[in-house]
Write an enzyme that holds these catalytic residues in place. Structure first.
Site, mmCIF file in Angstrom:
data_model
loop_
_atom_site.group_PDB
_atom_site.id
_atom_site.type_symbol
_atom_site.label_atom_id
_atom_site.label_comp_id
_atom_site.label_asym_id
_atom_site.label_seq_id
_atom_site.Cartn_x
_atom_site.Cartn_y
_atom_site.Cartn_z
ATOM 1 N N PHE A 279 -8.242 24.400 -13.860
ATOM 2 C CA PHE A 279 -8.518 24.771 -15.258
ATOM 3 C C PHE A 279 -9.679 25.744 -15.259
ATOM 4 O O PHE A 279 -10.763 25.441 -14.756
ATOM 5 C CB PHE A 279 -8.867 23.526 -16.080
ATOM 6 C CG PHE A 279 -9.280 23.856 -17.503
ATOM 7 C CD1 PHE A 279 -8.329 24.177 -18.456
ATOM 8 C CD2 PHE A 279 -10.618 23.865 -17.878
ATOM 9 C CE1 PHE A 279 -8.695 24.494 -19.760
ATOM 10 C CE2 PHE A 279 -10.998 24.180 -19.180
ATOM 11 C CZ PHE A 279 -10.034 24.492 -20.119
ATOM 12 N N ASP A 365 24.391 13.115 -24.633
ATOM 13 C CA ASP A 365 23.305 13.382 -23.683
ATOM 14 C C ASP A 365 23.636 14.616 -22.839
ATOM 15 O O ASP A 365 24.515 15.419 -23.178
ATOM 16 C CB ASP A 365 23.044 12.117 -22.844
ATOM 17 C CG ASP A 365 21.599 11.984 -22.395
ATOM 18 O OD1 ASP A 365 21.228 12.647 -21.406
ATOM 19 O OD2 ASP A 365 20.826 11.240 -23.033
ATOM 20 N N ARG A 442 14.396 18.145 -9.187
ATOM 21 C CA ARG A 442 15.745 17.870 -9.700
ATOM 22 C C ARG A 442 16.568 19.174 -9.736
ATOM 23 O O ARG A 442 17.272 19.446 -10.700
ATOM 24 C CB ARG A 442 15.688 17.260 -11.097
ATOM 25 C CG ARG A 442 16.897 16.411 -11.414
ATOM 26 C CD ARG A 442 17.028 16.131 -12.909
ATOM 27 N NE ARG A 442 18.130 15.198 -13.141
ATOM 28 C CZ ARG A 442 18.706 15.021 -14.315
ATOM 29 N NH1 ARG A 442 18.296 15.683 -15.380
ATOM 30 N NH2 ARG A 442 19.697 14.170 -14.452
ATOM 31 N N SER A 526 10.759 12.240 -20.911
ATOM 32 C CA SER A 526 10.499 13.016 -19.709
ATOM 33 C C SER A 526 10.895 12.125 -18.546
ATOM 34 O O SER A 526 10.094 11.346 -18.051
ATOM 35 C CB SER A 526 9.023 13.412 -19.623
ATOM 36 O OG SER A 526 8.788 14.069 -18.395
ATOM 37 N N GLY A 528 12.534 9.545 -18.981
ATOM 38 C CA GLY A 528 12.023 8.320 -19.598
ATOM 39 C C GLY A 528 10.591 8.557 -20.031
ATOM 40 O O GLY A 528 10.291 9.462 -20.797
ATOM 41 N N ASP A 533 2.813 9.885 -24.635
ATOM 42 C CA ASP A 533 1.405 9.987 -24.996
ATOM 43 C C ASP A 533 1.298 10.282 -26.481
ATOM 44 O O ASP A 533 2.282 10.646 -27.141
ATOM 45 C CB ASP A 533 0.715 11.070 -24.154
ATOM 46 C CG ASP A 533 1.384 12.430 -24.285
ATOM 47 O OD1 ASP A 533 1.364 12.982 -25.389
ATOM 48 O OD2 ASP A 533 1.939 12.928 -23.277
ATOM 49 N N ASP A 547 13.320 5.429 -18.032
ATOM 50 C CA ASP A 547 14.712 5.516 -17.578
ATOM 51 C C ASP A 547 15.203 4.169 -17.061
ATOM 52 O O ASP A 547 16.374 4.023 -16.730
ATOM 53 C CB ASP A 547 14.833 6.559 -16.455
ATOM 54 C CG ASP A 547 15.113 7.946 -17.002
ATOM 55 O OD1 ASP A 547 15.377 8.069 -18.213
ATOM 56 O OD2 ASP A 547 15.065 8.921 -16.217
ATOM 57 N N GLU A 613 31.747 -10.221 -26.243
ATOM 58 C CA GLU A 613 30.560 -9.350 -26.157
ATOM 59 C C GLU A 613 30.407 -8.507 -27.422
ATOM 60 O O GLU A 613 29.307 -8.298 -27.922
ATOM 61 C CB GLU A 613 30.663 -8.439 -24.921
ATOM 62 C CG GLU A 613 30.415 -9.190 -23.625
ATOM 63 C CD GLU A 613 30.699 -8.351 -22.387
ATOM 64 O OE1 GLU A 613 30.019 -8.553 -21.372
ATOM 65 O OE2 GLU A 613 31.621 -7.495 -22.437
#
Ligand code: DGJ
Length: 725
Positions: A279, A365, A442, A526, A528, A533, A547, A613
């Site tokens: 930074f 999704d 990923r 992100s 999960g 925050d 996740d 169910e």
């Protein structure tokens, strides 16, 4: 209530249960004199002792007085390079190469209401708030520092933010600009942090402070799965219902650092803010920098009260929920049911199985756009994959709506695959250093969101998608950490700004969605909970908590998360068994009890369920609606600790204390288990409550408790609904 004593330069912030005080001394150094349980007032600087301490230097204006040293005084915003060797709050480099910041009080302003921060998330609200601004200056450096304090009395919340302004005519480089510095004249405290990893986030860890610096942070570009920008300091014996504790939360979604230092004379300093790693922000003449907001709550009565105060403040003054006051539909998401392997008919099949059960929102999704048949390609190309979804969303969405459901969409705006049209056209739009091989995560690269033209492009593509059909929800995902952080659009000396400018870019785009689609419900994600925050919560009032959809792991994750984030913010789904993340088999009832304690949904192919169910699911959805208000707006009580106790129990109690929902999940069973009596919390001791058709006084349920049934089989659950008579 903010009391400014102009004569003595004494500033006292009173909340319902706490008091916070600062004083500018005769050298105009701003001292921190008190933060703790509410007291009547007075000048608390009498607590500070002045003694000659070897190797603790004395500022020039103190002459040869050896008892005055910045190294021993409790500071409100610690300086750097002038004799305080504890954690600095601000580190600058002036044009002459010096790294000295010597801040002195020059004035203050008091305002009704809450200050706002340009381009950054912040708590908001009207008449319940008061604001205090303290102005400090380093005269030689021509540097002004403005310390902002927001006081929300009822919730014991004190927010802080800092603005740093270069008033000179040469550039100043900022290497550190903390949001909060909190000095205590005692070091015998425990530090609690919330840590973990992908699929196992925010597990609490507690340890006594040892001499020196300890803390957590993230240099992943996001707040991260590994550590959370929320920490607690507390007295050693503090528990849920007793003891003194202080929570510190940062409203920021990028690199952060929270450090506590137990110092040589048994003091403690907590400093929290943007991580100084890589930074370096250059302030041109007249330019200012705003450090993100931090939010403090002190509880004299243990963690439970601290959490409830955070929850209330966040629900009312941070979440901008388009469905506030309405009932959010239970959702069904196709991810774990199909992964990338779906077409329109398959999605409609899943929706058809869900609709009759009362599920009201279908979420499509990952996999619907570009050439996205696996996670190796397609990201960045935000147009519908016509092979999978012929006729696009214009054709699919009406089919879903015809089932009585609304429609939601997954997006991952910050990312690009090399195998995409976007990357082929704009290879320089990613974070990456020319001449070096890029690090993939990923199989994807990170778009340079510090650049306005990159954000503009992504926004116009996504706006077209969102405008093409009736879309009421988006899930904003982000599936890798930042690396190779370098922007082709910034000069060498500004590369230390990229991490922060990236976060500001994300906030900018989120803001555009807010502005242009005010009725759109946004869920953050992100992988999960990698960016769970308070900064993100300002834009996305719910966040996919993890996740990990296994109900038993989720007990731990949701328990840790609840220390400052309210249950209504935690995306939680019932998924199929054996669980996709850990292979565990849990009863469907238990999966429902755990998931309905958050932003409730399903993530499985309900077409593959049995009639029995489906009946359970129908009841779960009905229960969720019946308990909706309690879960969304009620006070949350942790009744056990899943990391220690053989069962996990928690309660949602209505704010008028007339209703409560108690949920209990047992662990793995053993023969001849012990008797368990659960002592409830949060009830009105003078009221009588109906539980399973029997009436009990509130004080009895809290002091003597309620016996739990003997578990038969692993991971059983019980829900008790209490209503006052
Ligand atoms: C990670 C998310 O957390 C999952 O729920 C899912 O949306 C995948 N990404 C899709 O790639």
């Amino acid at each position: 209530m903010i009391i400014c004593d102009e004569t003595n330069l004494l500033f006292t912030l009173h909340t319902k249960n706490t008091t916070y005080q600062m004083k500018a001394d005769s050298y105009r150094v701003l001292l921190h004199t008190y933060y703790g349980p509410r007291i009547s007032g007075g000048d608390l600087s009498y607590l500070i002792q002045y003694t000659d301490r070897g190797f603790s230097p004395n500022p020039g204006e103190a002459g040869h007085c050896r008892t005055y040293s910045l190294d021993t005084l409790p500071q409100e915003y610690s300086s750097c390079g002038v004799g305080d060797f504890r954690l600095p709050s601000l580190e600058t480099e002036l044009a002459d190469g010096s790294h000295i910041t010597d801040l002195r009080f020059i004035g203050f302003a008091r305002q009704d209401g809450k200050y706002a921060l340009d381009g950054l998330p912040a708590f908001f609200g009207g008449g319940e708030w008061e604001t205090l601004i303290l102005f400090l200056e380093d005269t030689a450096a021509h540097l002004r520092v403005e310390l902002y304090y927001g006081v929300l009395e009822a919730q014991d919340l004190i927010t802080r933010a800092v603005r740093i302004v270069n008033q000179g005519n040469r550039p100043i480089r900022l290497y550190q600009a903390a949001s909060v510095c909190l000095d205590f004249q005692r070091g015998d405290l425990d530090l609690i942090t919330f840590d973990g990893r992908h699929v196992m986030e925010r597990c609490p860890h507690r340890a006594p402070l040892r001499p020196g610096v300890q803390g957590v942070g993230s240099i992943r570009g996001t707040s991260s799965h590994q550590h959370n920008p929320f920490v607690v300091l507390c007295e050693p014996g503090t528990g849920e219902d007793s003891g003194l504790c202080w929570g510190a939360m940062l409203l920021y979604s990028g690199n952060f650092q929270a450090q506590a230092e137990r110092s040589q004379f048994e003091g403690c300093r907590l400093v929290m803010g943007i991580n100084p790693h890589h930074f370096c922000y250059t302030l041109a003449p007249n330019e200012g920098f705003t450090a993100p907001e931090a939010a403090l709550i002190c509880s004299p009565n243990g963690f439970s009260q601290m959490s409830r105060q955070y929850h209330r403040a966040i629900r009312k003054h941070l979440l901008r929920d388009p469905l506030a006051g309405q009932r959010k539909p239970v959702l069904i998401n196709n991810w774990e049911a199909t992964y990338f392997d779906f077409d329109a008919d398959r999605l409609v099949q899943i929706a058809q199985a869900a609709a009759p059960l009362g599920i009201g929102l279908f979420v499509m999704d990952d996999g619907w756009f570009g050439s996205r048949d696996s996670d190796h390609s397609g990201l960045g190309d935000w147009s519908v994959n016509q092979k999978k979804l012929p006729g696009g969303l214009e054709a699919l969405v009406p089919r879903i709506k015809a089932l009585g459901m609304s429609f939601g969409l997954w997006i991952e705006p910050e990312m690009v695959n090399e195998d995409s049209q976007l990357y082929r056209e704009h290879p320089d739009w990613v974070l990456g250093i020319p001449g070096r091989a890029q690090t993939r995560g990923r199989s994807q690269l990170v778009l340079d969101f510090s650049r306005a033209e990159v954000r503009d492009h992504i926004y116009s593509a996504l706006r077209a998608v969102l405008s093409s059909a009736d879309i009421t929800y988006i899930k904003w995902d982000m599936n890798r950490s930042l690396s190779d952080v370098w922007s082709a659009a910034l000069p060498t000396e500004r590369q230390g700004e990229v991490y922060h400018r990236y976060v500001l870019g994300v906030y900018d785009l989120l803001n555009r969605f807010h502005r242009d689609f005010p009725n759109l419900l946004m869920e953050g994600c992100s992988g999960g909970g990698g960016r769970f925050d308070a900064g993100m919560l300002y834009y996305t009032p719910q966040i996919w908590c993890s996740d990990n959809t296994d109900a038993i792991d989720r007990l731990h994750i949701q328990y840790g998360t609840s220390f400052c984030y309210p249950p209504c913010t935690m995306g939680a789904h019932v998924s199929s068994v054996p669980n996709e993340q850990n292979g565990r088999v849990t009863p469907l009832e238990t999966r429902g009890v755990v998931a309905m304690s958050g932003a409730f949904g399903y993530e499985m192919d309900l077409g593959k369920t049995t009639q029995a169910e489906r009946e359970i699911i129908q009841k779960q959805v009905a229960d969720y609606h019946a308990y909706y208000q309690l879960i969304q707006d009620g006070d949350y009580y942790r009744l056990s600790n899943p990391f220690q106790d053989p069962f996990t129990a928690w309660a949602h109690v209505s704010q008028d204390q007339r209703q409560a929902l108690v949920s209990v999940v047992t662990g793995s069973v053993c023969a001849a288990p012990s008797f368990v009596t659960l002592r409830l919390k949060g009830l009105d001791p003078s009221l009588r409550y109906q539980v399973n058709g029997v009436s009990y006084p509130g004080d009895v349920l809290m002091q003597a408790g309620y016996p739990l049934p003997m578990p038969w089989g692993d991971y059983q659950s019980v829900q008790l609904y209490l209503s006052a008579q």
